[in-house]
Design a protein around this motif. Structure first.
Motif, PDB file in Angstrom:
ATOM      1  N   LEU A  57       4.846   4.844  11.279  1.00 25.22           N
ATOM      2  CA  LEU A  57       5.452   4.468  10.004  1.00 25.22           C
ATOM      3  C   LEU A  57       4.427   3.631   9.254  1.00 25.22           C
ATOM      4  N   CYS A  58       4.781   3.163   8.059  1.00 30.69           N
ATOM      5  CA  CYS A  58       3.854   2.293   7.337  1.00 30.69           C
ATOM      6  C   CYS A  58       3.640   1.040   8.172  1.00 30.69           C
ATOM      7  N   ASN A  59       2.392   0.622   8.291  1.00 33.93           N
ATOM      8  CA  ASN A  59       2.045  -0.523   9.127  1.00 33.93           C
ATOM      9  C   ASN A  59       2.168  -1.867   8.409  1.00 33.93           C
ATOM     10  N   HIS A  60       2.580  -1.842   7.186  1.00 36.59           N
ATOM     11  CA  HIS A  60       2.682  -3.082   6.399  1.00 36.59           C
ATOM     12  C   HIS A  60       1.457  -3.953   6.635  1.00 36.59           C
ATOM     13  N   CYS A  61       0.313  -3.305   6.448  1.00 35.83           N
ATOM     14  CA  CYS A  61      -0.979  -3.912   6.762  1.00 35.83           C
ATOM     15  C   CYS A  61      -1.167  -5.271   6.076  1.00 35.83           C
ATOM     16  N   ASP A  62      -1.873  -6.164   6.779  1.00 31.54           N
ATOM     17  CA  ASP A  62      -2.220  -7.448   6.178  1.00 31.54           C
ATOM     18  C   ASP A  62      -3.390  -7.297   5.218  1.00 31.54           C
ATOM     19  N   PRO A  65      -5.237  -1.272   2.055  1.00 29.65           N
ATOM     20  CA  PRO A  65      -6.013  -0.544   1.038  1.00 29.65           C
ATOM     21  C   PRO A  65      -5.141   0.060  -0.056  1.00 29.65           C
ATOM     22  N   CYS A  66      -3.893   0.396   0.285  1.00 30.81           N
ATOM     23  CA  CYS A  66      -3.021   0.983  -0.741  1.00 30.81           C
ATOM     24  C   CYS A  66      -2.769  -0.016  -1.863  1.00 30.81           C
ATOM     25  N   VAL A  67      -2.653  -1.296  -1.500  1.00 29.53           N
ATOM     26  CA  VAL A  67      -2.417  -2.323  -2.517  1.00 29.53           C
ATOM     27  C   VAL A  67      -3.699  -2.565  -3.316  1.00 29.53           C
ATOM     28  N   MET A  83       5.794  -8.034   3.796  1.00 29.72           N
ATOM     29  CA  MET A  83       5.970  -6.570   3.713  1.00 29.72           C
ATOM     30  C   MET A  83       5.144  -6.003   2.552  1.00 29.72           C
ATOM     31  N   VAL A  84       4.700  -4.769   2.732  1.00 28.22           N
ATOM     32  CA  VAL A  84       4.017  -4.076   1.626  1.00 28.22           C
ATOM     33  C   VAL A  84       5.081  -3.248   0.905  1.00 28.22           C
ATOM     34  N   LEU A  85       5.321  -3.573  -0.344  1.00 24.18           N
ATOM     35  CA  LEU A  85       6.433  -2.942  -1.069  1.00 24.18           C
ATOM     36  C   LEU A  85       5.962  -2.324  -2.388  1.00 24.18           C
ATOM     37  N   SER A 100      -5.736   6.378  -0.150  1.00 19.32           N
ATOM     38  CA  SER A 100      -6.440   5.291   0.533  1.00 19.32           C
ATOM     39  C   SER A 100      -5.771   4.832   1.815  1.00 19.32           C
ATOM     40  N   CYS A 101      -4.592   5.325   2.127  1.00 24.43           N
ATOM     41  CA  CYS A 101      -3.898   4.883   3.353  1.00 24.43           C
ATOM     42  C   CYS A 101      -4.424   5.662   4.559  1.00 24.43           C
ATOM     43  N   PRO A 102      -5.002   4.978   5.543  1.00 29.09           N
ATOM     44  CA  PRO A 102      -5.546   5.703   6.707  1.00 29.09           C
ATOM     45  C   PRO A 102      -4.454   6.273   7.604  1.00 29.09           C
ATOM     46  N   TYR A 103      -3.204   5.889   7.360  1.00 26.94           N
ATOM     47  CA  TYR A 103      -2.117   6.291   8.260  1.00 26.94           C
ATOM     48  C   TYR A 103      -1.212   7.358   7.660  1.00 26.94           C
ATOM     49  N   ASP A 104      -1.532   7.857   6.502  1.00 28.85           N
ATOM     50  CA  ASP A 104      -0.691   8.852   5.831  1.00 28.85           C
ATOM     51  C   ASP A 104       0.770   8.416   5.806  1.00 28.85           C
ATOM     52  N   ALA A 105       0.968   7.196   5.395  1.00 29.18           N
ATOM     53  CA  ALA A 105       2.323   6.649   5.445  1.00 29.18           C
ATOM     54  C   ALA A 105       3.100   6.888   4.153  1.00 29.18           C
ATOM     55  N   ARG A 106       2.411   7.376   3.134  1.00 25.90           N
ATOM     56  CA  ARG A 106       3.081   7.488   1.834  1.00 25.90           C
ATOM     57  C   ARG A 106       3.279   8.928   1.400  1.00 25.90           C
ATOM     58  N   TYR A 107       4.178   9.134   0.502  1.00 25.78           N
ATOM     59  CA  TYR A 107       4.404  10.453  -0.085  1.00 25.78           C
ATOM     60  C   TYR A 107       4.890  10.249  -1.511  1.00 25.78           C
ATOM     61  N   ASP A 116       6.374   6.672  -2.598  1.00 23.63           N
ATOM     62  CA  ASP A 116       7.286   5.914  -1.747  1.00 23.63           C
ATOM     63  C   ASP A 116       6.791   5.820  -0.315  1.00 23.63           C
ATOM     64  N   LYS A 117       7.429   4.964   0.431  1.00 16.57           N
ATOM     65  CA  LYS A 117       7.076   4.788   1.843  1.00 16.57           C
ATOM     66  C   LYS A 117       8.088   3.876   2.506  1.00 16.57           C
ATOM     67  N   CYS A 118       7.896   3.621   3.796  1.00 15.48           N
ATOM     68  CA  CYS A 118       8.766   2.710   4.544  1.00 15.48           C
ATOM     69  C   CYS A 118       8.722   1.319   3.932  1.00 15.48           C
TER      70      CYS A 118
HETATM   71  S1  SF4 Z   1       0.893   2.482   3.105  1.00 18.25           S
HETATM   72 FE1  SF4 Z   1      -0.737   2.691   4.621  1.00 18.25          FE
HETATM   73  S2  SF4 Z   1      -2.326   1.225   3.990  1.00 18.25           S
HETATM   74 FE2  SF4 Z   1      -0.461   0.697   2.888  1.00 18.25          FE
HETATM   75  S3  SF4 Z   1       0.474  -0.893   4.168  1.00 18.25           S
HETATM   76 FE3  SF4 Z   1       1.377   1.090   4.789  1.00 18.25          FE
HETATM   77  S4  SF4 Z   1       0.094   1.800   6.475  1.00 18.25           S
HETATM   78 FE4  SF4 Z   1      -1.040   0.142   5.458  1.00 18.25          FE
END
Ligand code: SF4
Ligand code: SF4
Lengths: 185, 322
Positions: A57-62, A65-67, A83-85, A100-107, A116-118
């Protein structure tokens, strides 16, 4: 201030996919899209096989890169919760965050066009509830909580176990931790 | 042996789902082209021309720059999923987002390059501007032509680099995540700019001047492309895997191989044609055959620039950071 994280205890996942269904129902995720997925990876030579079940799922990275790549400030890191919102009304649908998301968490939500994303079910967390996937997880493989609180279940688990994150070399400092992930070379 | 079963259709099963396509490639190409026109025309207008008073030398070409850029913007606009929200680009400046810098940059470059183009209009052909106000403005700007050329040169460099940085800052896509990419895009931008000006310029001296410049630029471009692939090959596993589509020689990746093949043919061929053009004796008025050859090699350079961007946009989304 809190910092919400998710711990995924892979020893306890049975691959029932209830989390995926709960997430889709809770967040009205459009057809053909998912905010979380369970990867089943089988390795080895038959009959000596080994299977990894890995919730992603989205890793809510600290260090998200998406932000950093969002040109409008629609994607942001919430200071109160970590949280990354997404501010949906600001999103232009440029897809820089997806690229830019290395985890393909968005669509892209095909109905509205935003990326959108988690959200860690921020709307539920605000009411003191757990994210839908966590609440529904039969094996209690998904555990959610505030890592700033040393007594929280996630803090205790992370203190007592070896854990990993996905793609640590990306430098994104993910906030989804995996316990007993099958180590690969 | 690894078998992966994934629940759900997502970008993991379709890695390029919902990201960028040819619209973005065209935007990058046209952005680069207008950057190149600005850089190249500024060089021509700022240099001292032997035997003639220094002054505007390619006035028609410059006028294309703001319009090509605006046309390019149309493609990125078409790519936006929420077009009505576009105004948000201009209600904020996000310092870490290249796209934000680009959006603001373009808003400055379009009017400045238009003013620069007006300033280059020579008195005898000002009437072509048609509108009285434009003619007046052109007269007024004429004394500032050199200054505007210098500013446009800087803006052109910014724009050319920006089109590469937009991709190169994405660690998630290892093919793009190379510091050489902005240099490649800038060089290619300058080269396509020169090619475009060769086609539209009237005077033989100007055409030959750009031909000479383009020889160096194409040469640099070829070296940079080779270094780009070499760098990717010698870098991390992700970077190495990211160039695989270009050399896989399989049915699935045939188009990527074709892109590399075309680059390997078009650019050196254009280079050789230009070298031959420079060696020939030219009269003040070029023969039709010479003009045809010059235009042909310029079209090759332009095609090459478009192919590079299309190939990189699509291939960049096939391999992810591992
Ligand atoms: S969308 Fe991707 S880069 Fe952005 S917080 Fe989630 S996992 Fe990290
Ligand atoms: S698609 Fe929306 S959230 Fe993503 S980078 Fe563009 S504006 Fe920001």
């Amino acid at each position: 201030m809190s910092k919400y994280v998710m711990v995924i205890d892979q020893r306890r996942c049975i691959g029932c996919m209830a989390c995926i269904v709960a997430c889709k129902a809770e967040n009205d995720v459009p057809e053909e899209h998912f905010r979380t997925r369970v990867i089943q990876e089988v390795e080895g030579q038959f009959p000596k096989l080994r299977m990894e079940l890995r919730s992603e799922l989205c890793n809510h990275c600290d260090n998200p890169p998406c932000v950093y790549n969002c040109p409008t400030g629609a994607s942001y890191k919430d200071k109160e919760t970590g949280m990354v919102l997404l501010k949906k009304n600001r999103c232009v649908g440029c897809k820089a965050c997806i690229a830019s998301c290395p985890y393909d968490a968005r669509y892209i939500d095909p109905r509205h066009g935003y990326a959108d994303k988690c959200t860690f079910c921020s709307h539920r967390v605000a009411k003191g509830k757990e994210p839908a996937c966590v609440q529904t997880c039969i094996g209690r493989s998904r555990i959610f909580g505030d890592i700033e609180d040393p007594e929280s279940e996630v803090s205790v688990l992370l203190r007592e176990h070896h854990f990993e994150v996905l793609k640590p070399a990306a430098g994104t400092e993910p906030k989804v931790y995996y316990i007993n992930r099958i180590l690969k070379g | 042996m690894t078998e992966v079963t994934i629940t759900g259709i997502n970008s993991i099963t379709y890695p390029h789902l919902d990201v960028w396509n040819w619209l973005v490639a065209i935007y990058l190409f046209l952005g680069g082209l207008s950057a190149g026109i600005l850089i190249m025309s500024a060089i021509a207008n700022l240099r001292k021309w032997p035997g003639s008073a220094s002054g505007p030398h390619c006035e028609k070409g410059v006028m294309f720059a703001p319009f090509i850029l605006a046309f390019g913007m149309l493609f990125i606009f078409l790519d936006l999923e929420r077009k009505a929200n576009m105004f948000w680009f201009y209600l904020t400046l996000q310092p870490t987002s290249p796209m934000s810098w680009g959006a603001w940059g373009i808003m400055i470059i379009i009017p400045v390059s238009f003013l620069y183009a007006l300033s280059t209009a020579p008195p005898e052909s000002r009437h072509n501007l048609r509108y009285e106000a434009l003619i007046k403005l052109s007269e007024m700007l004429r004394p500032y032509m050199r200054r505007l050329a210098m500013i446009s040169f800087g803006l052109g460099i910014f724009l050319g680099i920006y089109t590469g940085v937009l991709l190169s800052n994405m660690l998630a896509r290892p093919l793009w995540n190379s510091p050489i990419l902005p240099v490649l895009f800038l060089t290619s931008a300058a080269s396509t700019g020169a090619a475009f000006l060769i086609i539209v310029a009237r005077r033989a001296a100007v055409k030959l001047f750009y031909t000479k410049l383009d020889i160096w630029l194409i040469f640099a471009e070829i070296v940079i492309i080779v270094l780009f692939f070499y760098g990717q090959y010698n870098s991390s596993a992700s970077s190495k895997a990211s160039i695989m589509p270009f050399f896989a020689l399989t049915h699935e990746f045939f188009l990527y191989f074709l892109a590399v093949f075309l680059m390997a043919v078009l650019l050196p061929l254009a280079l050789v044609m230009k070298l031959i053009e420079m060696r020939e004796e030219h009269a003040d008025v070029l023969s039709e055959a010479t003009i045809f050859k010059m235009n042909l090699s310029a079209v090759m350079v332009l095609t090459g620039g478009l192919i590079i961007r299309l190939a990189l946009i699509y291939a960049g989304q096939l391999v992810k950071f591992m």
